[in-house]
Enzyme design. Structure first.
Site, PDB file in Angstrom:
ATOM      1  N   THR A 112      68.143  20.365  23.939  1.00 32.43           N
ATOM      2  CA  THR A 112      66.950  20.425  24.787  1.00 32.43           C
ATOM      3  C   THR A 112      67.209  21.158  26.095  1.00 32.43           C
ATOM      4  O   THR A 112      68.342  21.310  26.543  1.00 32.43           O
ATOM      5  CB  THR A 112      66.421  19.014  25.075  1.00 32.43           C
ATOM      6  N   ASP A 113      66.100  21.595  26.694  1.00 30.98           N
ATOM      7  CA  ASP A 113      66.183  22.259  27.992  1.00 30.98           C
ATOM      8  C   ASP A 113      65.789  21.280  29.108  1.00 30.98           C
ATOM      9  O   ASP A 113      65.638  20.082  28.860  1.00 30.98           O
ATOM     10  CB  ASP A 113      65.314  23.522  28.008  1.00 30.98           C
ATOM     11  N   ALA A 114      65.597  21.778  30.291  1.00 25.75           N
ATOM     12  CA  ALA A 114      65.295  20.931  31.445  1.00 25.75           C
ATOM     13  C   ALA A 114      63.968  20.191  31.313  1.00 25.75           C
ATOM     14  O   ALA A 114      63.758  19.173  31.975  1.00 25.75           O
ATOM     15  CB  ALA A 114      65.296  21.770  32.724  1.00 25.75           C
ATOM     16  N   THR A 115      63.079  20.665  30.444  1.00 22.21           N
ATOM     17  CA  THR A 115      61.793  19.997  30.265  1.00 22.21           C
ATOM     18  C   THR A 115      61.830  18.949  29.154  1.00 22.21           C
ATOM     19  O   THR A 115      60.818  18.310  28.877  1.00 22.21           O
ATOM     20  CB  THR A 115      60.669  21.014  29.961  1.00 22.21           C
TER      21      THR A 115
END
Length: 140
Positions: free
Chosen positions: A20-23
């Site tokens: 996953t990314d920062a969101t």
């Protein structure tokens, strides 16, 4: 999971934190990894290992083109399925139609044109006869 016909071959994938990314959604490039796993496991289900194909047949696969549509986000801990279908094939190429689904909902769809190449020179070559035979047996 019944993959006996290899039409709509399904491979399960779990979304991990590292995906996953920062969101909190799967980072777009990680979908490529999921799709690659689907194609690799599809080939394995046919009875072929990519390392063995290179060592014994001198055949390897490389991507020639790809197109991806991102339709909805996958999130941490989701249970996904990579659905892989051979849309067409020739003597040298395989065109895969793939989707990534969560509970039957299509989150991502893609098309990949894969070329069979000589494992040493990376020049196009015919698909191994055993792969063509396996494809023809499953589409007859």
């Amino acid at each position: 999971m019944d993959n006996s016909t290899l039409s709509n071959f399904r491979w399960p994938v779990r979304v991990y934190y590292e995906d996953t990314d920062a969101t909190g959604v799967v980072y777009h490039a990680n979908y490529l990894k999921y799709f690659e796993r689907g194609r690799t496991e599809w080939l394995r289900c046919l009875g072929f290992d990519q390392y063995q194909l290179a060592a014994e047949e001198g055949a390897a696969f490389t991507l020639a083109s790809t197109a991806i549509d991102y339709l909805g986000p996958a999130r941490l801990d989701d249970h996904l399925e990579v659905v892989t279908t051979v849309a067409e094939h020739s003597r040298v190429t395989l065109v895969f139609s793939q989707t990534i689904e969560r509970d039957g909902e299509c989150l991502t769809r893609a098309s990949f044109r894969v070329v069979c190449v000589d494992a040493e020179r990376f020049r196009p070559r015919r698909l191994p006869a055993a792969i063509i035979k396996a494809l023809e047996e499953r589409t007859a």
